[in-house]
Design a protein around this motif. Structure first.
Motif, short mmCIF file in Angstrom:
data_model
loop_
_atom_site.label_atom_id
_atom_site.label_comp_id
_atom_site.label_asym_id
_atom_site.label_seq_id
_atom_site.Cartn_x
_atom_site.Cartn_y
_atom_site.Cartn_z
N PHE A 193 0.81 -1.22 0.00
CA PHE A 193 0.00 0.00 0.00
C PHE A 193 0.84 1.27 0.00
CE2 PHE A 193 -2.62 -3.19 2.36
CZ PHE A 193 -3.54 -3.40 1.34
N GLY A 194 2.02 1.22 0.59
CA GLY A 194 2.86 2.41 0.66
C GLY A 194 3.79 2.59 -0.51
N LYS A 195 4.19 1.44 -1.12
CA LYS A 195 5.17 1.51 -2.20
C LYS A 195 4.69 0.88 -3.50
CE LYS A 195 8.80 1.25 1.32
NZ LYS A 195 9.93 0.44 1.87
N ALA A 196 3.48 0.36 -3.49
CA ALA A 196 2.88 -0.27 -4.68
C ALA A 196 3.74 -1.39 -5.24
CB ALA A 196 2.59 0.77 -5.77
N MET A 197 4.42 -2.11 -4.34
CA MET A 197 5.25 -3.24 -4.76
C MET A 197 4.39 -4.48 -4.99
SD MET A 197 8.61 -2.94 -2.31
CE MET A 197 9.89 -1.72 -2.65
N ASP A 198 4.87 -5.35 -5.83
CA ASP A 198 4.17 -6.60 -6.14
C ASP A 198 4.55 -7.64 -5.08
OD1 ASP A 198 3.16 -8.95 -7.10
OD2 ASP A 198 4.19 -8.88 -9.04
N VAL A 199 3.66 -7.89 -4.14
CA VAL A 199 3.98 -8.80 -3.05
C VAL A 199 3.81 -10.28 -3.43
CG1 VAL A 199 3.63 -7.17 -1.16
CG2 VAL A 199 1.68 -8.48 -2.03
N SER A 200 3.68 -10.55 -4.72
CA SER A 200 3.81 -11.92 -5.20
C SER A 200 5.22 -12.17 -5.72
CB SER A 200 2.79 -12.22 -6.31
OG SER A 200 3.09 -11.48 -7.49
N ASP A 201 5.98 -11.10 -5.92
CA ASP A 201 7.35 -11.16 -6.42
C ASP A 201 8.28 -11.61 -5.28
OD1 ASP A 201 10.01 -10.53 -7.19
OD2 ASP A 201 9.30 -8.99 -8.56
N HIS A 202 9.00 -12.69 -5.50
CA HIS A 202 9.88 -13.22 -4.46
C HIS A 202 10.96 -12.23 -4.05
CE1 HIS A 202 8.80 -17.75 -5.06
NE2 HIS A 202 7.75 -16.98 -4.85
N LYS A 203 11.43 -11.41 -4.98
CA LYS A 203 12.44 -10.41 -4.64
C LYS A 203 11.87 -9.40 -3.65
CE LYS A 203 15.09 -10.69 -8.95
NZ LYS A 203 15.54 -9.96 -10.17
N VAL A 204 10.64 -9.01 -3.86
CA VAL A 204 9.98 -8.07 -2.95
C VAL A 204 9.80 -8.72 -1.58
CG1 VAL A 204 7.85 -6.80 -2.47
CG2 VAL A 204 8.82 -6.78 -4.78
N LEU A 205 9.35 -9.95 -1.57
CA LEU A 205 9.15 -10.66 -0.31
C LEU A 205 10.46 -10.78 0.46
CD1 LEU A 205 6.72 -13.50 -1.48
CD2 LEU A 205 6.15 -11.39 -0.27
N LEU A 206 11.53 -11.12 -0.25
CA LEU A 206 12.83 -11.27 0.42
C LEU A 206 13.38 -9.94 0.91
CD1 LEU A 206 14.44 -13.93 -1.93
CD2 LEU A 206 13.63 -14.27 0.41
N SER A 207 13.02 -8.85 0.21
CA SER A 207 13.47 -7.53 0.69
C SER A 207 12.78 -7.18 2.00
CB SER A 207 13.19 -6.46 -0.37
OG SER A 207 11.80 -6.17 -0.49
N CYS A 208 11.53 -7.59 2.15
CA CYS A 208 10.81 -7.36 3.41
C CYS A 208 11.43 -8.18 4.53
CB CYS A 208 9.33 -7.70 3.24
SG CYS A 208 8.40 -6.58 2.17
N VAL A 209 11.79 -9.41 4.22
CA VAL A 209 12.44 -10.30 5.19
C VAL A 209 13.76 -9.70 5.65
CG1 VAL A 209 13.64 -12.52 5.41
CG2 VAL A 209 11.33 -12.44 4.44
N ALA A 210 14.57 -9.25 4.68
CA ALA A 210 15.89 -8.69 5.00
C ALA A 210 15.76 -7.43 5.83
CB ALA A 210 16.65 -8.40 3.70
N ALA A 211 14.76 -6.60 5.55
CA ALA A 211 14.57 -5.35 6.29
C ALA A 211 14.30 -5.60 7.77
CB ALA A 211 13.44 -4.54 5.67
#
Length: 218
Positions: free
Chosen positions: A129-147
């Motif tokens: 909702f804040g960054k309009a990222m595709d949360v089905s994209d594994h790269k996006v998911l892993l960036s959230c994990v790393a953060a």
């Protein structure tokens, strides 16, 4: 200290789920002197059949609800205002696209074993909702994990497998069978269902009333 268990049925793609938890969190903060809360998140998919490239959210919502894009834009703008008052980042809620959230739910299950379920859920809400990222994209998911400082290598292994998939499907089947067709839904101490994004003041009254009624954990 009285124990209160709250199971939250929600989808990462549901803005009212993010708002609903933020309102609940404010209520819980007001009651921390007397109550200790345990939160458990459970999976629900608004678009379980979604696959392929996402569709821009405004026309997708207009089609789904049989309303105009202008009405959907106004609705989303209202949610932006509500979210801002709660300290939530919904800046790009109107720029996001539809997406599948199954893998995100699997990672939330995994994060629960690390004691970081709520933190990951909130990170995913902000990404979508804040960054309009595709949360089905594994790269996006892993960036959230790393953060969050979680183990990205392990998370990548989870995503590359079918781990936690059965748990997600079990959640969806159980709550569908229980009659839950919309989210957020909150189950208090395995007994009482509260539906929708209640205001903090309403939550405080609900929790106090259930306590007086003897809503003990089971």
């Amino acid at each position: 200290m009285k124990q209160v268990k709250i199971d939250i049925v929600s989808d990462i793609a549901c803005p009212w789920c993010a708002i609903g938890y933020a309102r609940l969190a404010r209520a819980m903060k007001q009651l921390t002197a007397e109550y200790e809360f345990t939160i458990q998140w459970h999976a629900f998919e608004l678009n379980p059949e979604h696959s392929g490239k996402g569709e821009p959210i405004l026309p997708a919502l207009a089609k789904k609800y049989g309303r105009s894009e202008e009405e959907m834009r106004a609705n989303q703008h209202n949610m932006m205002t509500v979210a801002k008052d709660l300290g939530l980042n919904f800046e790009k809620i109107q720029q996001r696209s539809t997406c599948n959230t199954f893998d995100a739910h699997r990672l939330v299950k995994w994060a629960g074993e690390q004691g970081r379920q709520t933190a990951l859920k909130q990170a995913l809400f902000e990404a979508y909702f804040g960054k309009a990222m595709d949360v089905s994209d594994h790269k996006v998911l892993l960036s959230c994990v790393a953060a969050l400082g979680l183990d990205s290598v392990k998370a990548k292994q989870v995503l590359a497998s079918d781990q936690y998939g059965a748990k997600v499907r079990e959640d969806e089947a159980n709550y569908r069978q229980a009659g839950i067709t919309s989210v957020p839904a909150f189950i208090i101490n395995n007994k009482y269902l509260v539906s929708g994004a209640q205001e903090p003041e309403a939550w405080v009254q609900t929790l106090l009333t259930l306590d007086k009624a003897g809503a003990e954990p089971v």
